[in-house]
Design an enzyme around this catalytic site. Structure first.
Site, PDB file in Angstrom:
ATOM      1  N   SER A 145      -6.557   3.511   1.519  1.00  0.00           N
ATOM      2  CA  SER A 145      -6.004   4.448   0.531  1.00  0.00           C
ATOM      3  C   SER A 145      -6.164   3.888  -0.883  1.00  0.00           C
ATOM      4  CB  SER A 145      -4.513   4.661   0.843  1.00  0.00           C
ATOM      5  OG  SER A 145      -3.910   5.524  -0.106  1.00  0.00           O
ATOM      6  N   ASP A 183      -5.831  -1.845   7.130  1.00  0.00           N
ATOM      7  CA  ASP A 183      -4.706  -1.055   6.622  1.00  0.00           C
ATOM      8  C   ASP A 183      -3.673  -0.891   7.731  1.00  0.00           C
ATOM      9  OD1 ASP A 183      -4.619   1.000   3.912  1.00  0.00           O
ATOM     10  OD2 ASP A 183      -3.102   1.303   5.469  1.00  0.00           O
ATOM     11  N   ASP A 207      -1.063  -5.217   9.895  1.00  0.00           N
ATOM     12  CA  ASP A 207       0.101  -5.409   9.030  1.00  0.00           C
ATOM     13  C   ASP A 207      -0.084  -6.762   8.355  1.00  0.00           C
ATOM     14  OD1 ASP A 207       2.505  -5.985   7.841  1.00  0.00           O
ATOM     15  OD2 ASP A 207       3.738  -5.592   9.605  1.00  0.00           O
ATOM     16  N   VAL A 208      -0.339  -6.739   7.049  1.00  0.00           N
ATOM     17  CA  VAL A 208      -0.676  -7.986   6.344  1.00  0.00           C
ATOM     18  C   VAL A 208       0.453  -9.016   6.395  1.00  0.00           C
ATOM     19  CG1 VAL A 208      -2.351  -6.946   4.762  1.00  0.00           C
ATOM     20  CG2 VAL A 208       0.075  -7.045   4.094  1.00  0.00           C
ATOM     21  N   CYS A 225      -5.019  -5.527  -1.530  1.00  0.00           N
ATOM     22  CA  CYS A 225      -4.524  -4.305  -2.184  1.00  0.00           C
ATOM     23  C   CYS A 225      -3.328  -3.688  -1.463  1.00  0.00           C
ATOM     24  CB  CYS A 225      -5.629  -3.253  -2.271  1.00  0.00           C
ATOM     25  SG  CYS A 225      -6.953  -3.693  -3.399  1.00  0.00           S
ATOM     26  N   SER A 230       1.290  -5.941 -10.507  1.00  0.00           N
ATOM     27  CA  SER A 230       1.667  -4.703 -11.205  1.00  0.00           C
ATOM     28  C   SER A 230       2.228  -5.103 -12.558  1.00  0.00           C
ATOM     29  CB  SER A 230       2.755  -3.964 -10.414  1.00  0.00           C
ATOM     30  OG  SER A 230       3.369  -2.976 -11.208  1.00  0.00           O
ATOM     31  N   TYR A 255      10.611  -4.526  -6.110  1.00  0.00           N
ATOM     32  CA  TYR A 255       9.164  -4.418  -6.360  1.00  0.00           C
ATOM     33  C   TYR A 255       8.725  -5.436  -7.418  1.00  0.00           C
ATOM     34  CZ  TYR A 255       4.663  -2.081  -7.283  1.00  0.00           C
ATOM     35  OH  TYR A 255       3.321  -1.791  -7.430  1.00  0.00           O
ATOM     36  N   LYS A 306       6.079  -8.574  -7.028  1.00  0.00           N
ATOM     37  CA  LYS A 306       4.842  -8.667  -7.814  1.00  0.00           C
ATOM     38  C   LYS A 306       4.884  -9.868  -8.755  1.00  0.00           C
ATOM     39  CE  LYS A 306       2.812  -5.023  -6.089  1.00  0.00           C
ATOM     40  NZ  LYS A 306       1.598  -5.161  -5.255  1.00  0.00           N
ATOM     41  N   THR A 353      -3.068   7.135  -7.714  1.00  0.00           N
ATOM     42  CA  THR A 353      -3.290   6.978  -6.266  1.00  0.00           C
ATOM     43  C   THR A 353      -2.116   7.659  -5.556  1.00  0.00           C
ATOM     44  OG1 THR A 353      -1.949   5.001  -6.017  1.00  0.00           O
ATOM     45  CG2 THR A 353      -4.241   4.669  -6.708  1.00  0.00           C
TER      46      THR A 353
END
Ligand code: NAP
Length: 254
Positions: free
Chosen positions: A15, A36, A57-58, A84, A147, A160, A164, A195
């Site tokens: 994605s 993904d 699943d990373v 990503c 980000s 978040y 990041k 996105t």
């Protein structure tokens, strides 16, 4: 580093920015493994670009190992890792229903920060055993996605932003450590990119975010992210740095 005939792994490749980077890498002649959490999306992108797909699943050690081993078996050990994958839940530290759900905070850190590190460490270990590609000793490149919220997170972005900020923080020490293997580590910190992650937000939220962008006054495009990623791969002097890609946006408190 020339990407032609080089194996690459893109997480979150089903994605948004990951998918677009996978497309551009394949266009440039790289052999791309698309990883993904959403296996169907990964399959669709891999089919489109002639790559291979792995549901992964990373943040899970076994899942990441299995996917990387499968990718290496299919296409050779990757010299390029594009991290990503990510999630962006919003919640206040103290909201209407009480304190921030601790499990949500933990999940955000687990996927965005620990997941990024998990892929970085496993990929770097495999890459370090490869022969260099040139006489400067370059073996590979790892690009993470942070980000601008790492620097000026908004109300509701404590989790978040912390995740990041961790990605930004580990960029230089990882680059310092992996330099002896000829592996660069670079992070891109996007601003507001069109996105599914952002386009699923209410229109008024998107409009207020765009209003704080200096120029150009619009959402960034996934191909603007992927073109920077490809430049970072190509330009060996970019290392140990986080690059903002944001039209000079500086996020307001809310
Ligand atoms: P996206 O379209 O939602 O893509 C992210 C992908 O990562 C999705 O396919 C998602 O799968 C996948 N994913 C989530 N958790 C995962 C996990 N544990 N393991 C593997 N894959 C997982 O979002 P995007 O905008 O392209 O985001 C790419 C990166 O850029 C993220 O790290 C994001 O935080 C960062 N970023 C985005 C923006 C923006 O404005 N869009 C700005 C700054 C930074 P599911 O759909 O199944 O969850």
């Amino acid at each position: 580093m020339d990407i032609k005939d080089v194996a690459a792994v893109v997480t979150g490749g089903g994605s948004g920015m990951g998918a677009e980077t996978a497309r551009q890498l394949a266009k440039g002649g790289a052999r791309v493994a698309v990883l993904d959490l959403n296996g169907d999306n990964a399959e669709a992108v891999a089919k489109e670009i002639g790559g291979v797909a792995f549901q992964c699943d990373v943040s899970n050690e076994d899942s990441a190992r299995t996917a990387l081993e499968g990718a290496a078996k299919a296409q050779g050990i990757a010299r390029i890792l594009m991290n990503c994958a990510g999630i962006a839940p919003g919640a206040r530290v103290v909201g209407k229903d009480g304190p921030h759900d601790l499990a949500l905070f933990t999940k955000t850190i687990t996927v965005n920060l620990i997941g990024t590190f998990n892929m970085l460490r496993l990929s770097a270990a495999a890459m370090s055993a490869l022969e260099p590609v040139n006489d400067t000793g370059e073996r590979g490149v790892i690009i993470n996605t942070a980000s601008v919220a790492a620097y000026e997170g908004q109300i509701g972005q404590a989790a978040y932003s912390a995740s990041k900020g961790g990605v930004v923080g580990m960029t230089l020490p990882a680059a310092r450590e992996l330099a002896r293997f000829g592996i660069r580590v670079v992070t891109i910190a996007p601003g507001l990119i069109g996105t599914p992650m952002l386009l699923n937000m209410p229109q008024e939220v998107q409009d207020s975010l765009i209003a704080t962008t200096l120029f150009p006054k619009r959402l960034g495009r996934p191909d603007e992210f992927s073109s920077l990623a490809l430049h970072v791969i190509d330009n060996a002097m970019i290392n140990g740095e986080t690059i903002r890609l944001d039209g000079a946006v500086r996020l307001a408190p809310k």
